[in-house]
Structures are given as C-alpha cells and as structure tokens.
Motif scaffolding. Structure first.
Motif, PDB file in Angstrom:
ATOM      1  N   TYR A  72     -14.744 -84.354  47.655  1.00  0.00           N
ATOM      2  CA  TYR A  72     -15.847 -83.923  46.904  1.00  0.00           C
ATOM      3  C   TYR A  72     -16.624 -85.308  46.313  1.00  0.00           C
ATOM      4  CZ  TYR A  72     -13.710 -79.256  46.132  1.00  0.00           C
ATOM      5  OH  TYR A  72     -12.897 -78.015  46.295  1.00  0.00           O
ATOM      6  N   ALA A  73     -15.994 -86.478  46.245  1.00  0.00           N
ATOM      7  CA  ALA A  73     -16.444 -87.663  45.865  1.00  0.00           C
ATOM      8  C   ALA A  73     -16.990 -88.414  46.711  1.00  0.00           C
ATOM      9  CB  ALA A  73     -15.593 -88.331  44.527  1.00  0.00           C
ATOM     10  N   ASP A  74     -16.618 -88.309  48.200  1.00  0.00           N
ATOM     11  CA  ASP A  74     -16.970 -89.144  49.242  1.00  0.00           C
ATOM     12  C   ASP A  74     -18.424 -88.670  49.429  1.00  0.00           C
ATOM     13  OD1 ASP A  74     -17.117 -90.415  51.513  1.00  0.00           O
ATOM     14  OD2 ASP A  74     -15.711 -88.944  52.604  1.00  0.00           O
ATOM     15  N   ASP A  75     -19.124 -90.079  49.322  1.00  0.00           N
ATOM     16  CA  ASP A  75     -20.664 -90.157  49.586  1.00  0.00           C
ATOM     17  C   ASP A  75     -21.083 -90.256  51.038  1.00  0.00           C
ATOM     18  OD1 ASP A  75     -21.312 -89.893  46.965  1.00  0.00           O
ATOM     19  OD2 ASP A  75     -21.034 -92.148  46.519  1.00  0.00           O
ATOM     20  N   THR A  76     -19.989 -90.036  51.790  1.00  0.00           N
ATOM     21  CA  THR A  76     -20.610 -89.978  53.354  1.00  0.00           C
ATOM     22  C   THR A  76     -20.674 -88.722  53.801  1.00  0.00           C
ATOM     23  OG1 THR A  76     -18.239 -89.807  54.018  1.00  0.00           O
ATOM     24  CG2 THR A  76     -18.881 -92.086  53.774  1.00  0.00           C
ATOM     25  N   THR A  77     -20.637 -87.616  52.701  1.00  0.00           N
ATOM     26  CA  THR A  77     -20.938 -86.236  52.931  1.00  0.00           C
ATOM     27  C   THR A  77     -21.621 -85.781  51.760  1.00  0.00           C
ATOM     28  OG1 THR A  77     -18.830 -85.466  52.434  1.00  0.00           O
ATOM     29  CG2 THR A  77     -18.922 -85.816  54.838  1.00  0.00           C
ATOM     30  N   PRO A  78     -22.237 -84.679  51.847  1.00  0.00           N
ATOM     31  CA  PRO A  78     -22.826 -83.992  50.488  1.00  0.00           C
ATOM     32  C   PRO A  78     -21.576 -83.742  49.647  1.00  0.00           C
ATOM     33  CG  PRO A  78     -23.723 -82.906  52.358  1.00  0.00           C
ATOM     34  CD  PRO A  78     -22.615 -83.879  52.957  1.00  0.00           C
ATOM     35  N   ARG A  79     -21.809 -83.993  48.190  1.00  0.00           N
ATOM     36  CA  ARG A  79     -20.703 -83.739  47.301  1.00  0.00           C
ATOM     37  C   ARG A  79     -20.574 -82.508  46.932  1.00  0.00           C
ATOM     38  NH1 ARG A  79     -19.658 -87.776  42.802  1.00  0.00           N
ATOM     39  NH2 ARG A  79     -19.460 -89.950  43.940  1.00  0.00           N
ATOM     40  N   GLY A  80     -19.133 -82.372  46.778  1.00  0.00           N
ATOM     41  CA  GLY A  80     -18.683 -81.100  46.056  1.00  0.00           C
ATOM     42  C   GLY A  80     -18.390 -80.089  47.268  1.00  0.00           C
ATOM     43  N   CYS A  81     -17.832 -78.740  47.159  1.00  0.00           N
ATOM     44  CA  CYS A  81     -17.456 -78.018  47.984  1.00  0.00           C
ATOM     45  C   CYS A  81     -18.703 -77.000  48.503  1.00  0.00           C
ATOM     46  CB  CYS A  81     -16.506 -76.956  47.501  1.00  0.00           C
ATOM     47  SG  CYS A  81     -15.866 -75.707  48.352  1.00  0.00           S
ATOM     48  N   MET A  82     -18.737 -76.798  49.725  1.00  0.00           N
ATOM     49  CA  MET A  82     -20.017 -76.134  50.115  1.00  0.00           C
ATOM     50  C   MET A  82     -19.741 -74.736  49.817  1.00  0.00           C
ATOM     51  SD  MET A  82     -20.957 -75.468  54.311  1.00  0.00           S
ATOM     52  CE  MET A  82     -22.284 -74.338  54.860  1.00  0.00           C
ATOM     53  N   TYR A  95      -5.714 -72.729  38.312  1.00  0.00           N
ATOM     54  CA  TYR A  95      -5.666 -73.863  39.018  1.00  0.00           C
ATOM     55  C   TYR A  95      -7.122 -73.784  40.015  1.00  0.00           C
ATOM     56  CZ  TYR A  95      -1.732 -75.901  37.138  1.00  0.00           C
ATOM     57  OH  TYR A  95      -0.904 -76.521  36.387  1.00  0.00           O
ATOM     58  N   VAL A  96      -7.628 -72.721  40.466  1.00  0.00           N
ATOM     59  CA  VAL A  96      -8.620 -72.546  41.205  1.00  0.00           C
ATOM     60  C   VAL A  96      -9.854 -72.541  40.455  1.00  0.00           C
ATOM     61  CG1 VAL A  96     -10.175 -70.618  42.579  1.00  0.00           C
ATOM     62  CG2 VAL A  96      -7.647 -70.907  42.915  1.00  0.00           C
ATOM     63  N   THR A  97      -9.927 -72.360  39.274  1.00  0.00           N
ATOM     64  CA  THR A  97     -11.139 -72.708  38.211  1.00  0.00           C
ATOM     65  C   THR A  97     -11.125 -74.257  38.057  1.00  0.00           C
ATOM     66  OG1 THR A  97     -10.766 -70.523  36.864  1.00  0.00           O
ATOM     67  CG2 THR A  97     -11.968 -72.530  36.159  1.00  0.00           C
ATOM     68  N   VAL A  98     -10.000 -74.881  37.833  1.00  0.00           N
ATOM     69  CA  VAL A  98     -10.034 -76.328  38.133  1.00  0.00           C
ATOM     70  C   VAL A  98     -10.536 -76.841  39.487  1.00  0.00           C
ATOM     71  CG1 VAL A  98      -8.565 -78.630  37.893  1.00  0.00           C
ATOM     72  CG2 VAL A  98      -8.152 -76.667  36.299  1.00  0.00           C
ATOM     73  N   LEU A  99     -10.076 -76.378  40.337  1.00  0.00           N
ATOM     74  CA  LEU A  99     -10.727 -76.676  41.539  1.00  0.00           C
ATOM     75  C   LEU A  99     -12.250 -76.705  41.615  1.00  0.00           C
ATOM     76  CD1 LEU A  99      -9.987 -77.756  44.505  1.00  0.00           C
ATOM     77  CD2 LEU A  99      -9.669 -75.309  45.220  1.00  0.00           C
ATOM     78  N   PHE A 100     -12.704 -75.428  41.486  1.00  0.00           N
ATOM     79  CA  PHE A 100     -14.090 -75.330  41.447  1.00  0.00           C
ATOM     80  C   PHE A 100     -14.748 -76.084  40.549  1.00  0.00           C
ATOM     81  CE2 PHE A 100     -13.589 -70.753  43.200  1.00  0.00           C
ATOM     82  CZ  PHE A 100     -12.787 -71.136  44.519  1.00  0.00           C
ATOM     83  N   GLY A 101     -14.387 -76.032  39.463  1.00  0.00           N
ATOM     84  CA  GLY A 101     -14.837 -77.117  38.515  1.00  0.00           C
ATOM     85  C   GLY A 101     -14.839 -78.507  38.818  1.00  0.00           C
TER      86      GLY A 101
END
Length: 201
Positions: free
Chosen positions: A98-108, A164-170
């Motif tokens: 998610y924090a990798d700036d070589t791709t759009p940030r976050g989860c599609m 844990y999914v709420t954490v993941l999406f957050g």
C-alpha cells in the motif's frame, strides 16, 4: 470484419494492466473513458470490442488486481504455518504494498468504489462482494487455527475476522492519505497485541 481502430499488435493483457492502474488510481467513477483509452493505447470502439464496456473492463481489472498486486492476503493465509503468522503477514505484506510509491497507494478493491451514484450501484455491490470474500477467507483461516489448537476453542472467529479485516482496510485508507510504512507498521503492532491468548506455541 477487423476493427480498424485497434492496433495490429493489440496486447489485451497489457491493455488490461494499464486500465487496472487507471482504476486503481482514480476509482471507477473517476476514471474517464479518455483516461482509459489513453492509458491502454486504443480508442473507444476498440475498448468496447475487446472488453464490452467500462463496467466489464473494471470487473476484469479487479480480478487481475486480486491475482497480482492484490494477492498478498490469499498468499499469507495459505502459505503461513499458523493463524497468527498468517494474519500478521497479511497485514504487513499489504501495508508494504500500500505504501509503495511505484504503484497507486492503497488497495484497489477498497478504494476504487469509494464514490458512487445510483448509476453504478452494481459496481458498489461487486466490490462489497469482493471485500466480503476477504473476510470469509480470514475467518476460514482463523477457524483452522482454532481446530489446530492455536486459538482458544471459544474464539469468536467471525468477530476476530471482522476486526483484522477492518484494520487491513484502514491501512489502505491511511496509505492513500499519505501515511508511510513505519506508521502503518505501528498500527499493525497495536493490532497484533489484541491477538487472543494462544493455547500453545
């Protein structure tokens, strides 16, 4: 009859990858046809001929994302030896992506449908279903952990999976807002401190 607007060397897989990145960055509603055709290197008639339209293109792009850049969750849940290590790997591997700036940030899958109108409720429902699959997969892994004696027998795996999914999406939202990996890792540390007392090592 051949589509005169489509390049002779049309690469469907490459075009889909390009479309995926546009949807990932801008979301379904925010990705215009001109954005998509420019990224894919084709015109609108060719897009419709190859993919059937914007909605079908988006659905294929989401499936591609889940198989490639968004595949960390399923790999963590299937490859790690314990439930705890599966959940922690799911969070940390996704956070790094998610924090990798070589791709759009976050989860599609989390972000691409964050804005919608009554004209695209089908897309909203499609993404809700995909996110629900993630919760189901996490719960199934926790259930296996209970069966293996890694978690107390009375663990509410549905509640724990939701947490844990709420954490993941957050983490996805925070990454899109500009949070860097160390901040995301601290949130994961806090989330893992909530793990139920294990029955055995």
């Amino acid at each position: 009859m051949a589509d005169r607007g489509r390049p002779r060397a049309f690469d469907r897989a490459l075009a889909l990858r390009c479309a995926m990145e546009v949807f990932w960055e801008h979301g379904f509603a925010g990705a215009s046809m001109s954005d998509l055709t420019a990224a894919m290197g084709i015109n609108s008639p060719s897009l419709y001929a190859a993919f059937g339209g914007k909605e079908q293109l988006f659905r294929e792009a989401v499936d591609l994302y889940r198989e490639t850049d968004g595949g960390y969750t399923e790999r963590a849940l299937s490859e790690q030896p314990t439930a705890r290590r599966s959940i922690e790997a799911m969070l940390r591997d996704n956070a790094a992506a998610y924090a990798d700036d070589t791709t759009p940030r976050g989860c599609m899958v989390v972000l691409a449908g964050s804005t919608y109108t009554t004209r695209n409720t089908a897309i909203r429902d499609f993404l809700i279903e995909k996110r629900g699959h993630t919760t189901d997969s996490v719960r199934a892994r926790l259930d296996r952990g209970v069966a293996a004696g890694e978690l107390p027998a009375d663990t509410d795996t549905a509640e724990l999976a939701d947490f844990y999914v709420t954490v993941l999406f957050g983490l996805s939202v925070k990454a899109r807002d500009g949070a860097e990996l160390p901040q995301l890792q601290r949130s994961i540390d806090r989330a893992m401190s909530a793990w139920p007392t294990e029955v055995r090592a």
